[in-house]
Design a protein around this motif. Structure first.
Motif, PDB file in Angstrom:
ATOM      1  N   ARG A   1      28.741  74.528  67.032  1.00 20.42           N
ATOM      2  CA  ARG A   1      28.285  73.457  66.137  1.00 20.42           C
ATOM      3  C   ARG A   1      26.989  73.890  65.465  1.00 20.42           C
ATOM      4  N   GLN A   2      26.897  73.617  64.172  1.00 13.77           N
ATOM      5  CA  GLN A   2      25.694  74.008  63.420  1.00 13.77           C
ATOM      6  C   GLN A   2      25.273  72.867  62.501  1.00 13.77           C
ATOM      7  N   GLU A   3      23.969  72.602  62.440  1.00 15.70           N
ATOM      8  CA  GLU A   3      23.454  71.568  61.529  1.00 15.70           C
ATOM      9  C   GLU A   3      22.239  72.105  60.805  1.00 15.70           C
ATOM     10  N   THR A   4      22.071  71.647  59.558  1.00 15.15           N
ATOM     11  CA  THR A   4      20.872  71.978  58.799  1.00 15.15           C
ATOM     12  C   THR A   4      20.102  70.692  58.578  1.00 15.15           C
ATOM     13  N   TRP A   5      18.869  70.669  59.019  1.00 21.36           N
ATOM     14  CA  TRP A   5      18.060  69.444  58.903  1.00 21.36           C
ATOM     15  C   TRP A   5      17.025  69.620  57.799  1.00 21.36           C
TER      16      TRP A   5
ATOM     17  N   ARG B   1      15.668  64.658  68.423  1.00 14.77           N
ATOM     18  CA  ARG B   1      17.053  65.059  68.136  1.00 14.77           C
ATOM     19  C   ARG B   1      17.495  66.235  69.003  1.00 14.77           C
TER      20      ARG B   1
ATOM     21  N   GLU C   1      20.256  80.988  59.321  1.00 16.27           N
ATOM     22  CA  GLU C   1      21.553  80.804  60.006  1.00 16.27           C
ATOM     23  C   GLU C   1      21.892  82.021  60.859  1.00 16.27           C
TER      24      GLU C   1
ATOM     25  N   TRP D   1      20.640  66.399  71.655  1.00 19.80           N
ATOM     26  CA  TRP D   1      21.696  67.424  71.514  1.00 19.80           C
ATOM     27  C   TRP D   1      21.824  68.230  72.810  1.00 19.80           C
TER      28      TRP D   1
END
Ligand code: C5P
Length: 400
Positions: free
Chosen positions: A377-381, A392, A335, A396
């Motif tokens: 914006r943050q995503e964990t895949w 993806r 992160e 985005w």
């Protein structure tokens, strides 16, 4: 065998119809069927009477396709209407001169030609025949008619053909046809976009026989390049030395060193809408000696010079209409690394992945990602195929 960077799960459940004509190349339609079925694309096949002399309906059925042959199917009086109504794309592989002529002039005297006449599109044809038959004015005129109607013609390729002659007549490679079919199924949401991808490792030679490099295979970048091309973008890949193949729908510029990659990428960048920097660029380069270093029992000491940072240079140069994607391969602190690198390189999207695990990083078909964008914006895949990650990330980036 279809390479990993062509295997996009997003097409699972789509329906494709294949027409197979009489040609020595008909056996290659089996490989194509196998590749489509492997992606769980519902595949139906119609063989012409001539095709059944080269390959059997049973072989296609054994691979998981539903099959019809030659003339009328008494069990199904509407078989001639089904592909046009049900399939998202129809491909004739291989397409004979006879089939092209019938399509061009609206003849419908067997099951395949009737199906093609009843198909509003999209249709792809992959001709394979003797080069003199291909070059015949009648065939060329027929293909021109089909192209003006929006039929996509792929190939034929030049080379030796079965009869011993050399010329244009060979079926285009199955992997290329496979991707062209996927392109017909894909959303064209990136049409009109010019996209640059940097991929693979760089090699920094310190004598004519030795270099400093890293284990990057270019898989992530290849997935992005192919995904973008399938979705309609005009894609240029500047790549270091890689073993994997990039398809014809991607323009390729091979380079070796970081300095060469920098020069090629920065030259192209002003004309691009997006740049996707996946390359594992060597951060330092040793001095290059003209002759080979020889062992003399002493340690070899080289002073490395920092290489230019391509992504950071693009970040500095980018204009309001340009989007930048960067990657951060890390052993820990995903992160933090993603956020720091996003800012430091002025990227719009940053994808951080762990290296060192079996399912992530270099040479793996899958990866695990923490993705952040410039809006916060943050995503964990979870662990996903790199093809899915590519799909993806493009969605985005295009939304930013
Ligand atoms: O700083 P670091 O090498 O970790 O950053 C990785 C990101 O920067 C990747 O997107 C990589 O392609 C890009 N990069 C670059 N040129 C360099 C070094 C890294 O474009 N010289």
């Amino acid at each position: 065998m279809i390479p990993i960077h062509y295997q996009f799960d997003t097409f699972r459940g789509e329906r494709v119809h294949l027409g197979v004509c009489g040609s020595v190349a008909a056996y290659k339609a089996l490989d194509l069927t196998r590749a489509l079925v492997q992606l769980e694309i519902q595949t139906s096949v119609t063989l012409t009477e001539a095709a059944t002399h080269f390959v059997t309906p049973m072989a296609f059925r054994a691979l998981g396709a539903t099959v019809a042959t030659a003339s009328l199917d008494l069990a199904n009086p509407f078989a001639h209407l089904e592909p046009g109504a049900l399939a998202r794309a129809v491909a004739v592989v291989p397409a004979s001169a006879n089939c092209l002529a019938k399509m061009a002039h609206g003849l419908a005297d067997d099951l395949l030609s009737t199906q093609l006449l009843a198909t509003p599109g999209p249709i792809l044809v992959a001709p394979a025949m003797n080069p003199r038959m291909w070059n015949a004015p009648a065939t060329q005129a027929n293909v021109a008619i089909l192209q003006t109607r929006g039929v996509r013609c792929i190939g034929p390729d030049p080379g030796p053909v079965a009869c011993g002659e050399i010329g244009y007549g060979r079926l285009a490679p199955v992997e290329e046809l496979f991707l062209e079919i996927l392109r017909l199924l894909a959303p064209q949401d990136l049409a009109g976009q010019r996209i640059l991808v940097t991929l693979g490792p760089t090699r920094e030679y310190f004598d004519p026989a030795r270099f400093w490099s890293n284990p990057s295979t270019g898989t992530m970048g290849a997935c992005l390049a192919v995904a973008a091309a399938l979705r309609g973008a005009e894609v240029t890949a500047v790549h270091g030395p890689i073993a994997l193949s990039l398809p014809r729908m991607v323009r390729t510029i091979p380079v070796t060193s970081a300095q060469e990659m920098f020069a090629a990428a920065m030259d192209l960048f002003p004309a691009m809408n997006m740049a996707l920097c996946t390359a594992a660029v060597a951060d330092f380069r040793p001095p290059r000696q003209a002759g080979k270093y020889h062992k003399d029992g002493q340690p070899l000491t080289l002073t490395f010079t920092p290489n230019p940072d391509i992504l950071a240079s693009m970040g500095k140069a980018k204009t309001a209409h340009q989007r930048l994607l960067g990657f951060a391969a890390e052993t820990e602190g995903l992160e933090t690394a993603a956020c720091t690198k996003l800012g430091r390189k002025n990227a719009d999207l940053m994808a951080a992945n762990p290296i060192g695990g079996a399912e992530t990083g270099f040479a793996s078909p899958t990866n695990r990602m923490v993705v952040v964008d410039r809006t916060g914006r943050q995503e964990t895949w979870p662990t996903l195929p790199k093809t899915e990650i590519a799909w993806r990330l493009l969605t985005w980036l295009a939304s930013l």
